[in-house]
Design a protein around this motif. Sequence first.
Motif, mmCIF file in Angstrom:
data_model
loop_
_atom_site.group_PDB
_atom_site.id
_atom_site.type_symbol
_atom_site.label_atom_id
_atom_site.label_comp_id
_atom_site.label_asym_id
_atom_site.label_seq_id
_atom_site.Cartn_x
_atom_site.Cartn_y
_atom_site.Cartn_z
ATOM 1 N N PHE A 732 0.796 -1.224 0.000
ATOM 2 C CA PHE A 732 0.000 0.000 0.000
ATOM 3 C C PHE A 732 0.832 1.278 0.000
ATOM 4 C CE2 PHE A 732 -2.866 -3.195 1.869
ATOM 5 C CZ PHE A 732 -3.909 -3.097 0.965
ATOM 6 N N VAL A 733 2.046 1.231 0.512
ATOM 7 C CA VAL A 733 2.874 2.436 0.530
ATOM 8 C C VAL A 733 3.835 2.454 -0.650
ATOM 9 C CG1 VAL A 733 4.531 3.811 1.859
ATOM 10 C CG2 VAL A 733 2.697 2.578 3.042
ATOM 11 N N VAL A 734 4.564 1.345 -0.829
ATOM 12 C CA VAL A 734 5.582 1.326 -1.892
ATOM 13 C C VAL A 734 4.947 1.136 -3.261
ATOM 14 C CG1 VAL A 734 7.551 0.058 -2.810
ATOM 15 C CG2 VAL A 734 7.417 0.550 -0.366
ATOM 16 N N ARG A 735 4.169 0.072 -3.445
ATOM 17 C CA ARG A 735 3.693 -0.261 -4.801
ATOM 18 C C ARG A 735 2.576 0.665 -5.274
ATOM 19 N NH1 ARG A 735 8.277 -2.450 -5.751
ATOM 20 N NH2 ARG A 735 8.855 -3.442 -3.784
ATOM 21 N N MET A 736 1.763 1.209 -4.350
ATOM 22 C CA MET A 736 0.634 2.028 -4.780
ATOM 23 C C MET A 736 0.853 3.522 -4.589
ATOM 24 S SD MET A 736 -2.727 -0.194 -3.794
ATOM 25 C CE MET A 736 -2.847 -1.927 -4.222
ATOM 26 N N LEU A 737 1.900 3.917 -3.879
ATOM 27 C CA LEU A 737 2.206 5.341 -3.730
ATOM 28 C C LEU A 737 3.572 5.684 -4.322
ATOM 29 C CD1 LEU A 737 0.991 6.333 -0.123
ATOM 30 C CD2 LEU A 737 0.024 7.035 -2.308
ATOM 31 N N LEU A 738 4.604 5.044 -3.794
ATOM 32 C CA LEU A 738 5.965 5.401 -4.178
ATOM 33 C C LEU A 738 6.272 5.081 -5.634
ATOM 34 C CD1 LEU A 738 8.757 6.435 -3.355
ATOM 35 C CD2 LEU A 738 9.317 4.110 -2.617
ATOM 36 N N VAL A 739 6.000 3.844 -6.040
ATOM 37 C CA VAL A 739 6.344 3.428 -7.402
ATOM 38 C C VAL A 739 5.575 4.227 -8.453
ATOM 39 C CG1 VAL A 739 6.258 1.512 -9.045
ATOM 40 C CG2 VAL A 739 7.154 1.132 -6.744
ATOM 41 N N PRO A 740 4.235 4.363 -8.358
ATOM 42 C CA PRO A 740 3.534 5.185 -9.357
ATOM 43 C C PRO A 740 4.013 6.632 -9.376
ATOM 44 C CG PRO A 740 1.975 3.846 -8.136
ATOM 45 C CD PRO A 740 3.284 3.719 -7.429
ATOM 46 N N GLY A 741 4.300 7.206 -8.184
ATOM 47 C CA GLY A 741 4.780 8.585 -8.142
ATOM 48 C C GLY A 741 6.109 8.737 -8.851
ATOM 49 N N LEU A 742 7.044 7.836 -8.607
ATOM 50 C CA LEU A 742 8.347 7.911 -9.268
ATOM 51 C C LEU A 742 8.228 7.629 -10.756
ATOM 52 C CD1 LEU A 742 10.649 6.168 -6.624
ATOM 53 C CD2 LEU A 742 10.592 8.588 -7.229
ATOM 54 N N MET A 743 7.380 6.682 -11.130
ATOM 55 C CA MET A 743 7.179 6.379 -12.554
ATOM 56 C C MET A 743 6.625 7.603 -13.285
ATOM 57 S SD MET A 743 8.003 3.133 -13.210
ATOM 58 C CE MET A 743 7.013 2.617 -14.598
ATOM 59 N N HIS A 744 5.739 8.340 -12.633
ATOM 60 C CA HIS A 744 5.202 9.565 -13.240
ATOM 61 C C HIS A 744 6.299 10.607 -13.390
ATOM 62 C CE1 HIS A 744 2.337 12.868 -13.999
ATOM 63 N NE2 HIS A 744 3.181 13.591 -13.256
ATOM 64 N N LEU A 745 7.099 10.792 -12.362
ATOM 65 C CA LEU A 745 8.127 11.839 -12.406
ATOM 66 C C LEU A 745 9.198 11.540 -13.461
ATOM 67 C CD1 LEU A 745 8.587 12.533 -8.584
ATOM 68 C CD2 LEU A 745 7.329 13.896 -10.263
ATOM 69 N N PHE A 746 9.547 10.283 -13.649
ATOM 70 C CA PHE A 746 10.571 9.932 -14.639
ATOM 71 C C PHE A 746 10.000 9.862 -16.062
ATOM 72 C CE2 PHE A 746 12.817 8.213 -10.862
ATOM 73 C CZ PHE A 746 14.009 8.897 -11.018
ATOM 74 N N GLY A 747 8.703 9.637 -16.198
ATOM 75 C CA GLY A 747 8.079 9.617 -17.510
ATOM 76 C C GLY A 747 8.670 8.561 -18.422
ATOM 77 N N ARG A 748 8.976 8.929 -19.663
ATOM 78 C CA ARG A 748 9.497 7.974 -20.649
ATOM 79 C C ARG A 748 10.853 7.414 -20.239
ATOM 80 N NH1 ARG A 748 9.420 10.245 -26.612
ATOM 81 N NH2 ARG A 748 10.218 8.123 -26.897
#
Length: 778
Positions: A732-748
Amino acid sequence: MANLLYRLGRFSGRRPWVVIVGWIVALGLAVGGLLAFGGTLATSFSIPGTETQRVNDQLKAAMPDLTGLSATVVFQSEDGAFTDVQKTEIGQLLTRVGELDGIVGTTNPFTAQAQRDQQAQQLADGQAQIDAARAQLQAAAGQLPAAQLQDATAQLDARAQQLADGRTLLDAASAIRTVSADGTTALGVVSFQDDLFTLPPAVKDGVKTVLDDARIDGVTVAYSSDIATSTDGLIGPGEIVGLLVAVIVLIVMLRALLPALIPLLSSLIGVGVGVAGSLAFSSVADMSSVTPVLGVMLGLAVGIDYSLFILNRHRKQLLAGVPKQESIGLATGTSGNAVVFAGSTVLIALLALNVTGVPFLGVMGTVGAACVLVAVLVAISFTPALLGLFGMRVLGKRARARIGHPDHVAREVRPMGTARAVGAVALAVVGLLVIAIPALTMRLGLPDGSTEAPDTAGHRAYTLTSEAFGAGVNGPLLVIATLPAPVAADDLTAAEAPLVRTLLAQDGVVAVAPVAASDARDVLAFQVVPQDGPSSVSTQRLVQDLRGLSPLDGDIALGVAGQASGNIDVSQKLADVLPLYLAVVIGLSLLIMIVVFRSLLVPVIATAGFVLSLFATFGAMTAIFQWGWLGGVFGVTNPGPILSFAPIIIMGVLFGLAMDYQLFLVSGMREAYVHGTPARTAVVAGLRHGRAVVTAAAIIMISVFGGFVFSHLAMIRPLGFGLAIGVLFDAFVVRMLLVPGLMHLFGRAAWWLPRWLDRIIPNVDVEGAALERTHHVG
């Protein structure tokens, strides 16, 4: 692989009873193997090559009669000092225990205390006799020849020195009592034929039965955790409640009772085959009592989850109008393929425990891996068979009415806001780091009676002993001194006395008593009673201090054994291999994720998130089980060190589960990105694709693991809590908050991979997308 699983799923769906009966037969064979070949489960832990093990081996060679387990039975009078009738009945009870198979003998506390008091009186009488003889000798000095006077004086001096040495030994052991000073508590001793690591449970059960059935008016009977600890109660009320919560989650998610039974039945079959089959080999492999519990926890959790993934896919396809048999095959070939891969990561993590070089950990990892393997096999065969057997009833009545006519409109997918992504990343990282702070003070150790549940005999015995005789009596040390040359029988006391004085002079030592000497009298054994219990910091420091004394003057080598010594050695060995295992796990994580997601940054994000959730888990465990925070909630009555092998077990299991959640969430992101969805939009699309099933799967795992937090076995509670809170943090913290947030910030950039690496990496179709395209589903 996807095509093979597709065919297996269709076969299982068309011939359900063949598969179901096959698994029932496998369960019968596993149980039969357990009953026919099952051996003893150890309740203690030994690691070859440690200092404690070396001392134990030396003891077996020099004093084999001393190597059997000695456990204590505590008697407490409810109304003042023991009466003569109570003393007699206690002696008769210990006599009955001593007549049991596997028992060498018992020690009556009242007889032992009387003998000790008698020895003190004999020393006092001997000293009085010497003083009288000296007075007589002095009075007759003028009447005796000089040579006779000198000879008589020398004899008196030798006798006085023997008495002084005896007094030294008696004074050093004066704090070791078998009956308390107020006469209300007594310690009996049960001497077993086998040592702590080979003692059959049946022998302990026989002792417990006699003691539990004893009825002595006005006397409370308790016994140490050496006797009390067993594998009874592996499944108790807490575990059942956890399983019921998992069932409720399934019913809420699936909105029907019948389909909710499919994952439950699958997991129970898998646990039965995996655990019983593994325990059938307990006679040829040393297994600890924790080993089957780990198998049960993992078998239930992953068995329910893996079956749920396939069931969920099948239900969605039925709603989309896919024919039943085709849907079963496709669900097994797609989600089943992902289950096989996810299970493989858990298998690798558990089997990697063998690289630690710690035998009992390697066996635990292997048994856990076997149970996960069975859970995977059950998910891809037994679950499709149940799907075929239940037919369209896997959907509720309302859902069946909507087949082929979806009543919802797909929502437009938009990328999350950058500010939201930054906030999610900051919240996750800061929160996990704060929770991880207590891990900086984490101490490792093995449980003693103080950590058992308050209503157990082991905890009562530990508490009564501490109050009446001091905490150190619960875990005395065994110190052996190896002399450079044997001593004569008459010189044995003279050789023991200076060693006793040296040992007694160490900080934290309450009492020292000689225990035995080898037949050659070149190896001497002493009981050293520390000030505090076996898991305390001061006792562990004392062990190190005693080892640091060796060699003493005269080239006398010292060795230390006992529970506290074993705790130090086991904990140090595990602490030493922890970085190696962490490096192996992180390396595997990076390699697996690079192959699956064909990216360099995604694996780094996934692995960094795993490390964060892992250390937060250790921090939460330390705060509760070592610091005592919220102890009343989790049944921690006496905080102490963290179970020494818990961190490494939790690390392996959480790694496999973290990769599972990463796979089911991020693979959907990659699939959307590969099919042309913008990188940031693909993050939200993938999250929506897998969020519901991963949420349900995580809650189920937390429920199953959490049920073991309230186990009556002290070794199980921190494992259950660590796994439950670890899944909570990671899912709930890493896979659903941290990972999506970092994936968005790094983009392509998150999906970048060097061309040369892209060419050599195999194309792994984890979710069976090629199979879907072949069968025109999607």
